[in-house]
Design an enzyme around this catalytic site. Structure first.
Site, PDB file in Angstrom:
ATOM      1  CB  SER A 168      -1.209  -0.396   1.160  1.00  0.00           C
ATOM      2  OG  SER A 168      -2.139   0.761   0.721  1.00  0.00           O
ATOM      3  CG  ASP A 396      -6.208  -2.793  -3.854  1.00  0.00           C
ATOM      4  OD1 ASP A 396      -6.565  -2.415  -3.233  1.00  0.00           O
ATOM      5  OD2 ASP A 396      -5.104  -3.369  -3.658  1.00  0.00           O
ATOM      6  CG  HIS A 422      -4.903  -2.975  -0.375  1.00  0.00           C
ATOM      7  ND1 HIS A 422      -4.138  -1.943  -1.902  1.00  0.00           N
ATOM      8  CD2 HIS A 422      -4.022  -2.150   0.931  1.00  0.00           C
ATOM      9  CE1 HIS A 422      -3.973  -1.362  -1.391  1.00  0.00           C
ATOM     10  NE2 HIS A 422      -3.697  -1.072   0.446  1.00  0.00           N
TER      11      HIS A 422
END
Length: 475
Positions: A168, A396, A422
Site C-alpha cells: 500500500s 483491489d 489489497h
C-alpha cells in the site's frame, strides 16, 4: 473510502505495517500474528533537510533473525506504513525469509505508534510528517542496522544484500526507496504500491462496482438512492437506524456508508457484503434495513469502527492519531475517493469540494495536496526506477493508483482471483483477517496467486545474486 483513511485507537486483525487503510480503521494485529518478539529503539533525525535542526526522536523497530543464514544471508527491510507497527507480520514474507535465509527488520513510520516526535499533532507539529522524511528515515536506519548487525556478529565492513518490501502506502515507499536510494538495496517489492498521487480518485468507486459484479452493484446503487431520499425526508430516523446519530453532516454520513461497502471488497470478503444484499433483494426485503444490518454487524461490529472518527470535529482534536494520515493525504497524495460522474455507487455528495473543505477545516488555510509536485518528484506510474516488482490484486480498488504495466527492469503483475484484494500476494485470502504465512488456499484461484509469487521469487533471487556477485549490497 476516505482512503479508507484515518484510524481508530484500538482494533483488530491486520497489521497495518503491511496494509492500506480502510478509512477509519487502525489495523492493530494481535501478537499471535507476529514473528518478531520484542521492540528496539533507534535515535532518528527529526529534519533530514535542515543542517541547523539537531533534534531527534526515538523510532521503534523490530527484527527477526531465526532464519538468518550467517554470514551471507540477505536482510529484508519490511516498511511499516500509516499506523502503529506492532511487529513483523506472519505473512508471506515469513515464508520468503525461510527460503532465502534472510534476517527481517521493520521500522515504524515516523509519528505513528510509539515513534512520534511530538505529543500534540498540531498542524505546525506535523510539518515533519512526509514521505520524503520517511524515506530518509529508512536510509538512516538501514545504515544503522547494518553497522549494528556487524557489531553483533563481530565483523567489520560487511555489506549484506538488502531487499525492501511494502504494501500500500508502504508499497509506494518501497518503490520510492529503490528509486531514491538505489545503492542501499538490491531491489524492492511494491505490493499494491500506490505510487501515483491522484486528486480525484473516481477509479476507486468504479473498481468497487466492477468487483462486486452487476447484480450486487445495482443493489448498492439502489441503496444509495434510497438512503439519499430518506436523508432528505427523515434524516434523524435514518441515522438512528445505522447507529450513526453522531454524523450530523450528510457528506460524513454518506462517506461512512461508502466505506462500509468498500472494506469488504478491498480486503477480499465480497460475500460478506453481496450475499446478504442479494438475498434481501430477492426476498423483497427493505434494502436500507438490510444494509444497516450489514453495516452494524460487519463494518462496525467486526472492525470496531469509531463513528465519531468520521466527524471533522474529531479530526480537529490535536491529540487524535487519526490526523496523521489525513495530514499526509491533505498535503501530498490526496487519493480523494470521489463519486464518478456516471454510474456511481457512492453518493454524489462525496465530491472533490467535500474533501478539500475537510482539509481546510481540519488543518487550516493553505493546506492542499500538491499531487502534481508529488508525481513530478517520484514519477507517478512513469517512475524511472529499476529492480522494482509491482504486484496488485485484481479486485483491489487501489490498483488504479499503482503501476500495473511492466516496463524495463520493473515487472508488474496482477494477482487475479475473485477475492484478491489489497496486498493479496503477501497477505493471501482474505486480506483481513490475516491468515498465517499469507496462505493462498482460501483464494478463489490459488494457482494464480502462487504463479505470481513464483515470479516474485525469481526476481528476488536474481537481484540478490547480482548483489552477491558484485560483492556489495546493491547495483
Amino acid at each position: 473510502m476516505r482512503f479508507l483513511v484515518g484510524f481508530v485507537t484500538s482494533l483488530i486483525v491486520i497489521n497495518i505495517c503491511n496494509g492500506l487503510l480502510t478509512t477509519r480503521i487502525n489495523h492493530v494485529s494481535s501478537s499471535s500474528n507476529y514473528i518478531s518478539k520484542g521492540a528496539f529503539w533507534f535515535n532518528q533525525t527529526l529534519d533530514h533537510f535542515s543542517p541547523y535542526d539537531t533534534r531527534s526522536f526515538k523510532q521503534r523497530y523490530y527484527e527477526y533473525l531465526d532464519d538468518f543464514r550467517i554470514p551471507d544471508g540477505p536482510i529484508f527491510l519490511v516498511i511499516c506504513g500509516e499506523s502503529a507497527c506492532g511487529g513483523i507480520s506472519n505473512d508471506y514474507i515469513a515464508v520468503l525469509a525461510k527460503k532465502f535465509g534472510a534476517a527481517v527488520v521493520t521500522l515504524e513510520h515516523r509519528y505513528y505508534g510509539e515513534s512520534s516526535p511530538f505529543k500534540d499533532f498540531t498542524t505546525q507539529n506535523l510539518k515533519f510528517l512526509s514521505s520524503k522524511q520517511a524515506l530518509f528515515d529508512l536510509a538512516a536506519f538501514r545504515q544503522f542496522y547494518q553497522a549494528s548487525l556487524n557489531l553483533k556478529l563481530n565483523r567489520t565492513n560487511v555489506e549484506s544484500p538488502w531487499f525492501v518490501f511494502g504494501i500500500s502506502y508502504a508499497g509506494a515507499l518501497s518503490a520510492w526507496f529503490r528509486l531514491k536510494f538505489p545503492h542501499l538495496t538490491c531491489g524492492s517489492l511494491a505490493s499494491s504500491g500506490v505510487v501515483n498521487a491522484i486528486l480525484d480518485f473516481y477509479q476507486y468507486d468504479q473498481q468497487i462496482g466492477e468487483s462486486t459484479g452487476p447484480e450486487c452493484k445495482a443493489i448498492l446503487q439502489e441503496v444509495t438512492q434510497l438512503v439519499e431520499n430518506r436523508l432528505a425526508s427523515d434524516g434523524e430516523a435514518l441515522r438512528t437506524e445505522f447507529g450513526a446519530k453522531v454524523l450530523k453532516i450528510d457528506g460524513d454520513f454518506m462517506y461512512f456508508l461508502a466505506d462500509a461497502a468498500a472494506v469488504a471488497i478491498q480486503y477480499g470478503n465480497p460475500d460478506k457484503l453481496c450475499v446478504p444484499m442479494i438475498e434481501a433483494k430477492k426476498a423483497g426485503k427493505d434494502l436500507v434495513d438490510a444494509y444497516a444490518k450489514y453495516v452494524k454487524e460487519y463494518y462496525v461490529g467486526t472492525f470496531k469502527v469509531d463513528l465519531e472518527s468520521y466527524t471533522q470535529e474529531y479530526l480537529k482534536n490535536t491529540k487524535s492519531t487519526d490526523r496523521l494520515w489525513w495530514f499526509q493525504v491533505c498535503t501530498e497524495v490526496a487519493y480523494f475517493q470521489v463519486a464518478p460522474t456516471n454510474d456511481s455507487i457512492r453518493s454524489s455528495k462525496i465530491d472533490l469540494s467535500y474533501h478539500l473543505d475537510l482539509c481546510k477545516d481540519v488543518f487550516g488555510e493553505g493546506v492542499y495536496p500538491v499531487v502534481n509536485f508529488t508525481n513530478l518528484y517520484y514519477g507517478g506510474t512513469d517512475i524511472a526506477g529499476s529492480k522494482i516488482v509491482f504486484t496488485n490484486g485484481s479486485q483491489d480498488p487501489w490498483r488504479h493508483a499503482s503501476k500495473q504495466v511492466s516496463s524495463s527492469d520493473m515487472p508488474a503483475y496482477i494477482v487475479t482471483c475473485n477475492n484478491c484484494g489489497h496486498g493479496s500476494d503477501l497477505r493471501g485470502c482474505p486480506q483481513s483477517p490475516l491468515v498465517p504465512e499469507g496462505s493462498s488456499k482460501n483464494c478463489s484461484a490459488p494457482d494464480a496467486v502462487n504463479k505470481v509469487r513464483q515470479q516474485v521469487i525469481e526476481h528476488i533471487d536474481l537481484w540478490l545474486s547480482q548483489c552477491h556477485s558484485a560483492g556489495r549490497s546493491s547495483m
